[in-house]
Design an enzyme around this catalytic site. Structure first.
Site, PDB file in Angstrom:
ATOM      1  N   TYR A  10       0.877  -1.170   0.000  1.00  0.00           N
ATOM      2  CA  TYR A  10       0.000   0.000   0.000  1.00  0.00           C
ATOM      3  C   TYR A  10       0.915   1.220   0.000  1.00  0.00           C
ATOM      4  O   TYR A  10       1.760   1.363   0.887  1.00  0.00           O
ATOM      5  CB  TYR A  10      -0.896   0.026   1.235  1.00  0.00           C
ATOM      6  CG  TYR A  10      -2.085  -0.891   1.181  1.00  0.00           C
ATOM      7  CD1 TYR A  10      -3.077  -0.724   0.221  1.00  0.00           C
ATOM      8  CD2 TYR A  10      -2.234  -1.919   2.113  1.00  0.00           C
ATOM      9  CE1 TYR A  10      -4.173  -1.566   0.175  1.00  0.00           C
ATOM     10  CE2 TYR A  10      -3.342  -2.763   2.082  1.00  0.00           C
ATOM     11  CZ  TYR A  10      -4.303  -2.579   1.113  1.00  0.00           C
ATOM     12  OH  TYR A  10      -5.391  -3.411   1.068  1.00  0.00           O
ATOM     13  N   ASP A  44      -6.048  -0.737  -6.583  1.00  0.00           N
ATOM     14  CA  ASP A  44      -7.510  -0.658  -6.614  1.00  0.00           C
ATOM     15  C   ASP A  44      -8.086  -0.134  -5.303  1.00  0.00           C
ATOM     16  O   ASP A  44      -9.267  -0.303  -5.025  1.00  0.00           O
ATOM     17  CB  ASP A  44      -8.116  -2.034  -6.922  1.00  0.00           C
ATOM     18  CG  ASP A  44      -7.765  -3.085  -5.869  1.00  0.00           C
ATOM     19  OD1 ASP A  44      -6.961  -2.779  -4.965  1.00  0.00           O
ATOM     20  OD2 ASP A  44      -8.284  -4.208  -5.963  1.00  0.00           O
ATOM     21  N   HIS A  73     -10.238  -7.033  -5.378  1.00  0.00           N
ATOM     22  CA  HIS A  73      -9.939  -6.968  -3.943  1.00  0.00           C
ATOM     23  C   HIS A  73     -10.847  -7.903  -3.149  1.00  0.00           C
ATOM     24  O   HIS A  73     -11.296  -7.584  -2.051  1.00  0.00           O
ATOM     25  CB  HIS A  73     -10.088  -5.526  -3.443  1.00  0.00           C
ATOM     26  CG  HIS A  73      -9.091  -5.142  -2.394  1.00  0.00           C
ATOM     27  ND1 HIS A  73      -7.943  -4.453  -2.687  1.00  0.00           N
ATOM     28  CD2 HIS A  73      -9.069  -5.328  -1.050  1.00  0.00           C
ATOM     29  CE1 HIS A  73      -7.263  -4.233  -1.581  1.00  0.00           C
ATOM     30  NE2 HIS A  73      -7.917  -4.750  -0.571  1.00  0.00           N
TER      31      HIS A  73
END
Length: 515
Positions: free
Chosen positions: A257, A285, A376
């Site tokens: 991230y 995403d 996800h």
């Protein structure tokens, strides 16, 4: 002399404040919450409303040394993401008394409330031996009985109405086979390669957060069991602990991230590199995290229960994991940022979360080593397509742009059978990522459960190869899978109640239907 006095004054000023546990104990409610973690005293009050697990789990330890409960789920370095201003100083270790430690019963009550399974009120639960696990659904059934409800809901939750969550599985069921026969399949080879590394079969354990919610060994058990593992940014253990648990020839990638502070991002990348990871998987995403109402509702109930004890405290019912993590994830991340990553690491770069053909082309042109077609796990944008549905579109776009074979394409989401792996490879995927099934195995039986899940999927994949007339992965062809109905999202027909009344569904190893 003046310089020495100034330096001495600076040292005195920098010395941490020493705080007694008696003082900490006075701040013991949600509106005034101090806790001790690893010898440091924190005024955690401003963070309560944003805690991913809800405010109650922290507030119940207000005024106490919460190191034990904290360490059961979180890596020790997680406290560094807190605002430094929340740290008030060091606790006086000599002032800690038994009454300053959390009550074991209270903590167990908050973490051992098991999630019910359908039919559990009618069938007494006896945990079956691992040898009775014949498929991923069996492992899920056991995990649902072994996990705390709040932890389970965090794992299984999807975005909004959870349509995409369910569609991820349903999409695979719209793909049918065209098997070839009279092929010698006495010896079938399931091996493949990912990023040039040979693997026993084309599957990796994808990144999932907070593995300790399933089992105390968390990501360490996943690392020890995996052929290939994607190490998560938001794990329950440190990067060093997770990478240290793997042994050759196991391979690890790192899921990233991206933080708004590029210095922090670079520090994370360097730690992953020192741990020996072989690829950097950038999540693309999740500029913000989706609304996972199943998970959020647990937090809302927890906050309300605290409010009932603290009259007049205003409850924030709209914030869940998204609010807690949004400050960590950079929502401005864009294609123009990719050169920064290529300039700062020699690791192959994979983009995780590509959902259309146009972006696949951009990734290939940017020099990415691979992409992961993923929504996800159905946890971000409801009504986004499944990775398996996006796959034919992506392969078409790459071929039309002359980029076929320039990078590897992976798929995750909804994979629970070996036949699903075959379908993905037939449509162009190099390998598949699996997340929740591994967590179910972990929750049910620890590392042995993860190994059992991998064993089941590999065996099913081997059978799928054999019965489709393939001696190896090289024999899989697109024409072996019928895709005509893949993109059709039909409205379900009215239920046939008469037929369903007589039909006895297949049972799991936990609860078998009786005639």
């Amino acid at each position: 002399l003046g310089f020495l006095l100034q330096r001495r004054a600076a040292v005195v000023k920098m010395a941490p404040r020493i705080i007694s546990m008696d003082e900490v104990a006075q701040h013991n409610k949600e509106t005034d919450c101090w806790i001790v973690i690893h010898g440091k005293v924190y005024n955690i009050t401003p963070f309560l409303k944003d805690h991913p697990g809800g405010s109650r789990i922290i507030a119940m330890h207000a005024g106490k040394d919460a190191t034990g409960p904290f360490s059961e789920i979180h890596p020790p370095d997680l406290v560094h993401i807190l605002d430094p201003a929340l740290c008030l100083g060091d606790v006086d270790p000599n002032s800690i008394k038994p009454e300053h430690l959390p009550k074991a019963a209270a903590h167990e009550a908050s973490t051992t409330s098991k999630a019910p399974e359908a039919g559990s009120a009618l069938v007494a639960y006896v945990k079956p031996p691992i040898e009775h696990m014949l498929n991923i659904a069996d492992l899920e059934a056991v995990a649902r009985r072994e996990m705390p409800k709040e932890g389970l809901d965090y794992y299984v939750s999807g975005a909004d109405d959870e349509v995409t969550l369910r569609e991820n599985r349903a999409a695979f069921q719209r793909l049918w086979f065209r098997p070839r026969v009279l092929v010698n399949v006495r010896n079938v080879d399931t091996s493949s390669s990912m990023l040039g590394v040979k693997v026993s079969f084309p599957l990796y354990i994808t990144a999932t957060a907070l593995g300790k919610l399933a089992h105390p060994d968390g990501e360490l058990a996943l690392a020890r069991a995996a052929h290939t593992q994607m190490v998560p940014t938001l794990g329950s253990y440190t990067i060093e602990e997770i990478t240290g648990a793997a042994r050759p020839p196991q391979t690890q990638w790192y899921q990233l991230y991206v933080n708004p502070d590029r210095a922090k991002t670079l520090e994370i990348i360097r730690r992953a590199e020192r741990g020996g990871v072989k690829a950097l998987c950038i999540t693309v995403d999740a500029p913000f995290l989706g609304r996972r109402e199943r998970d959020m509702r647990n937090k809302m109930r927890s906050q309300v229960s605290v409010v009932q004890q603290e009259a007049g405290t205003k409850v924030n019912k709209n914030k869940g994991v998204a609010a807690a993590l949004s400050s960590f994830i950079d929502p401005s991340l864009c294609w123009a940022d990719l050169p920064w990553f290529f300039a700062n690491t020699k690791l192959p770069i994979i983009l995780k979360g590509v959902q259309c053909g146009e972006d696949a082309v951009l990734a290939a042109r940017a020099g990415c080593a691979g992409i992961i077609l993923s929504n996800h796990g159905g946890r971000q944008l409801d009504f986004s397509r499944s990775g398996i549905e996006v796959l034919p579109e992506v392969m078409h776009f790459l071929k039309a742009a002359g980029l076929e074979g320039k990078m590897e394409v992976y798929v995750d989401g909804g994979i629970s059978r070996g036949t699903d792996i075959f379908k993905a490879l037939a449509l162009g995927a190099k390998a598949v990522g699996v997340g929740r099934p591994m967590l179910y195995g972990l929750a049910a039986y620890g590392q042995a459960g993860v190994e059992r899940a991998l064993e089941l999927l590999q065996d099913e994949f081997r059978i799928a190869l054999s019965l489709n007339g393939c001696q190896s992965i090289a024999d899989i062809r697109p024409e072996m899978v019928i895709t005509r109905n893949l993109a059709d999202h039909f409205v379900p027909n009215p239920p046939d109640f008469l037929h369903q009344t007589n039909y006895v569904p297949l049972g799991t190893a936990v609860a078998r239907p009786k005639l």
